[in-house]
Scaffold this active site. Sequence first.
Site, PDB file in Angstrom:
ATOM      1  N   ASP A   8       0.860  -1.223  -0.018  1.00  0.00           N
ATOM      2  CA  ASP A   8      -0.186  -0.003  -0.028  1.00  0.00           C
ATOM      3  C   ASP A   8       0.796   1.312   0.034  1.00  0.00           C
ATOM      4  O   ASP A   8       1.507   1.519   0.981  1.00  0.00           O
ATOM      5  CB  ASP A   8      -0.859   0.099   1.184  1.00  0.00           C
ATOM      6  CG  ASP A   8      -1.748  -1.012   1.295  1.00  0.00           C
ATOM      7  OD1 ASP A   8      -2.837  -0.878   1.448  1.00  0.00           O
ATOM      8  OD2 ASP A   8      -1.353  -2.261   1.381  1.00  0.00           O
ATOM      9  N   GLU A  39      -4.382   2.238  -3.127  1.00  0.00           N
ATOM     10  CA  GLU A  39      -5.504   2.832  -2.725  1.00  0.00           C
ATOM     11  C   GLU A  39      -5.443   3.887  -1.585  1.00  0.00           C
ATOM     12  O   GLU A  39      -6.421   4.367  -1.265  1.00  0.00           O
ATOM     13  CB  GLU A  39      -6.603   1.604  -2.217  1.00  0.00           C
ATOM     14  CG  GLU A  39      -5.983   1.137  -0.756  1.00  0.00           C
ATOM     15  CD  GLU A  39      -7.171   1.176  -0.005  1.00  0.00           C
ATOM     16  OE1 GLU A  39      -8.277   1.309  -0.249  1.00  0.00           O
ATOM     17  OE2 GLU A  39      -6.931   0.868   1.315  1.00  0.00           O
ATOM     18  N   ASN A  40      -4.367   3.971  -1.227  1.00  0.00           N
ATOM     19  CA  ASN A  40      -4.303   5.205  -0.100  1.00  0.00           C
ATOM     20  C   ASN A  40      -3.360   6.192  -0.644  1.00  0.00           C
ATOM     21  O   ASN A  40      -2.550   6.990   0.425  1.00  0.00           O
ATOM     22  CB  ASN A  40      -3.516   4.394   1.258  1.00  0.00           C
ATOM     23  CG  ASN A  40      -4.395   3.700   1.910  1.00  0.00           C
ATOM     24  OD1 ASN A  40      -4.089   2.202   2.146  1.00  0.00           O
ATOM     25  ND2 ASN A  40      -5.623   3.981   2.216  1.00  0.00           N
ATOM     26  N   HIS A  68     -10.770   1.640  -0.065  1.00  0.00           N
ATOM     27  CA  HIS A  68     -10.885   3.289  -0.210  1.00  0.00           C
ATOM     28  C   HIS A  68     -10.939   3.610  -1.889  1.00  0.00           C
ATOM     29  O   HIS A  68     -10.391   4.824  -2.186  1.00  0.00           O
ATOM     30  CB  HIS A  68      -9.689   4.070   0.607  1.00  0.00           C
ATOM     31  CG  HIS A  68      -9.611   3.804   2.059  1.00  0.00           C
ATOM     32  ND1 HIS A  68     -10.894   4.340   2.634  1.00  0.00           N
ATOM     33  CD2 HIS A  68      -8.796   3.470   2.822  1.00  0.00           C
ATOM     34  CE1 HIS A  68     -10.636   4.143   3.954  1.00  0.00           C
ATOM     35  NE2 HIS A  68      -9.466   3.548   4.012  1.00  0.00           N
TER      36      HIS A  68
END
Length: 258
Positions: A8, A39-40, A68
Amino acid sequence: MRVLFLGDIVAKSGRDAVLAKLNVLKEQYQPDFVIANAENSAHGKGITFKIYNQLLLAGVDVITLGNHAFSKTEILNHLPSMNSAIRPANMEPFHIGKSYVIKEVNGKRVAVVNLVGKVFMDVCREDPVVTMEKLLKEIDADMIFVDLHAEATAEKMTFANYFAPRVTTVIGTHTHVQTADEQIINGCAYITDAGMCGVYASILGRDTEEVIARSIYNESTRYTPAQGPAVISGVLIDIDEKTNRANRIERIQIRPKG
């Protein structure tokens, strides 16, 4: 075939670290294919079209997402045209974006699949096992890589052991903490969590003081990404192109100096 998977990417510090060091990683490890969970990547939640393009230009081949995925509303308009980004197949809205992509690498058809777990994940709308069974009926590829974005260790391990004969890798993401259980399960490369690319001195990439204020003192706060030098975490996977099965997985973690 050699595949580099980056865990991530969290906020600006994580992005900057990946953008600055990906060429160095590629020179050192010589991957044929690069996958990154982003996604972050936009202020700690979601992704933007600009960041998507930055990561592709830096050398990422496929971007996976997670719970997210739709946090930035602008992405709803762009995701359908983002051909190298995938969103979890078992998360609403189902009609926006792709849940898997197939790329040609070294003459092989390589599929990358994105799923969310069901345990402690309120965005999950179908058991990832059920969704994966459906996807396997329609995916035509030589190798299948799965990013299982999930919270529970046992859920990820169970999924990997069940699907190991039919997929090439199962890489866990979401917890931001790299686990030390990398292994080959019946020709399938597995790790419970690849870790994160984000600020090392933080709480999962989030500002430490803000998290303490919210979690311990019950203060009302805004999500605040940490600032500072970032760790880069991921895994390197080697695949036998004759059998299309994984034969090696290695953890990578580059901590900031000092």
